[in-house]
Design a protein around this motif. Structure first.
Motif, PDB file in Angstrom:
ATOM      1  N   THR A  93       0.818  -1.210   0.000  1.00  0.00           N
ATOM      2  CA  THR A  93       0.000   0.000   0.000  1.00  0.00           C
ATOM      3  C   THR A  93       0.852   1.259   0.000  1.00  0.00           C
ATOM      4  O   THR A  93       0.580   2.210  -0.740  1.00  0.00           O
ATOM      5  N   PHE A  94       1.890   1.274   0.834  1.00  0.00           N
ATOM      6  CA  PHE A  94       2.726   2.471   0.972  1.00  0.00           C
ATOM      7  C   PHE A  94       4.018   2.388   0.161  1.00  0.00           C
ATOM      8  O   PHE A  94       4.834   3.310   0.210  1.00  0.00           O
ATOM      9  N   ARG A  95       4.204   1.265  -0.530  1.00  0.00           N
ATOM     10  CA  ARG A  95       5.376   1.086  -1.382  1.00  0.00           C
ATOM     11  C   ARG A  95       6.675   1.264  -0.609  1.00  0.00           C
ATOM     12  O   ARG A  95       7.559   2.062  -0.990  1.00  0.00           O
ATOM     13  N   VAL A  96       6.779   0.529   0.483  1.00  0.00           N
ATOM     14  CA  VAL A  96       8.002   0.516   1.278  1.00  0.00           C
ATOM     15  C   VAL A  96       8.577  -0.892   1.260  1.00  0.00           C
ATOM     16  O   VAL A  96       7.884  -1.863   0.959  1.00  0.00           O
ATOM     17  N   ALA A  97       9.843  -0.990   1.612  1.00  0.00           N
ATOM     18  CA  ALA A  97      10.500  -2.300   1.635  1.00  0.00           C
ATOM     19  C   ALA A  97       9.972  -3.138   2.794  1.00  0.00           C
ATOM     20  O   ALA A  97       9.608  -2.611   3.846  1.00  0.00           O
TER      21      ALA A  97
END
Length: 231
Positions: A93-97
């Motif tokens: 959803t937040f495009r984090v690793a």
């Protein structure tokens, strides 16, 4: 369950409307939900909130994410924790690793300040799940989880936990009584009434403080709505 209140208008999808459309009617209704939750916990400051559902695909993760943004936009320092260590989605959803996260913290591999990730939203940090462990329920019920929760509450104004569906696994029940409030998400024309009632019963048995229920995707005048039900 009584006191029905409209809180937003849209068909649920995993989208961050609070970030991408902050002036939309949908975002305004998420702010209404934020206010309702604050009133529900009027006697005690809301420092931790667990968001769950009775079954999969009912919109709990979307609700948790947008609600976290709503509180962050109010100026609160917010941490969104992906505590669904079976099917995590927050990193998508937040495009984090998702190389490390909550699971690493609970086994002592990382500290909160190293694992929490900033996103492009002021005041909001995200703690992804990390590597999916073989024993989620045991980790969530561990002493290290209790220490983590205490540390998170001392470091942030509000901690929101996105947890697995209540009827699928026991994970949500394990920590339900350790948070200030629980929000149950159900979906119109999908969630069976018996399933919603059973989920509420299980949370009550776990001594959870259920602040309310969000009924989403309810058709009304050819549109879609969320409804908020206070308990």
């Amino acid at each position: 369950m009584a006191r029905r209140k409209t809180i937003t208008k849209t068909q649920v999808s995993r989208t961050l409307v609070m970030r991408d459309q902050p002036k939309s009617p949908i975002s305004e209704q998420f702010r209404t939900l934020r206010t309702n939750l604050q009133f529900s916990a009027i006697d005690n400051e809301l420092k931790s909130l667990l968001v769950t559902s009775s079954s999969p695909s009912e919109g709990k993760s979307t609700t948790a994410s947008n609600l976290a943004i709503a509180f962050a936009q109010q100026g609160k320092k917010v941490l969104l924790v992906d505590a669904d260590m079976r099917k995590p989605t927050t990193h998508y959803t937040f495009r984090v690793a998702n190389n490390f996260g909550l699971s690493n913290l609970l086994i002592g591999d990382k500290e909160l300040e190293d694992a929490a990730q900033a996103v492009n939203i002021p005041n909001l940090s995200v703690l992804p799940c990390g590597p999916v462990p073989p024993n989620p329920s045991e980790l969530l019920g561990s002493k290290s989880m209790k220490r983590f929760m205490e540390n998170a509450e001392s470091s942030y104004d509000l901690v929101i936990y996105d947890t697995p569906p209540v009827l699928a696994v026991t994970d949500s029940q394990v920590i339900a009584n350790a948070v200030d409030g629980v929000l149950l998400v159900v979906r119109s024309k999908q969630t069976e009434k018996d399933a919603a009632v059973k989920a509420k019963e299980l949370l009550t048995q776990a001594q959870a403080n259920i602040l309310g229920v969000v009924l989403n995707d309810r058709a009304f005048n050819e549109t879609n709505y969320y409804y908020y039900y206070g308990t």
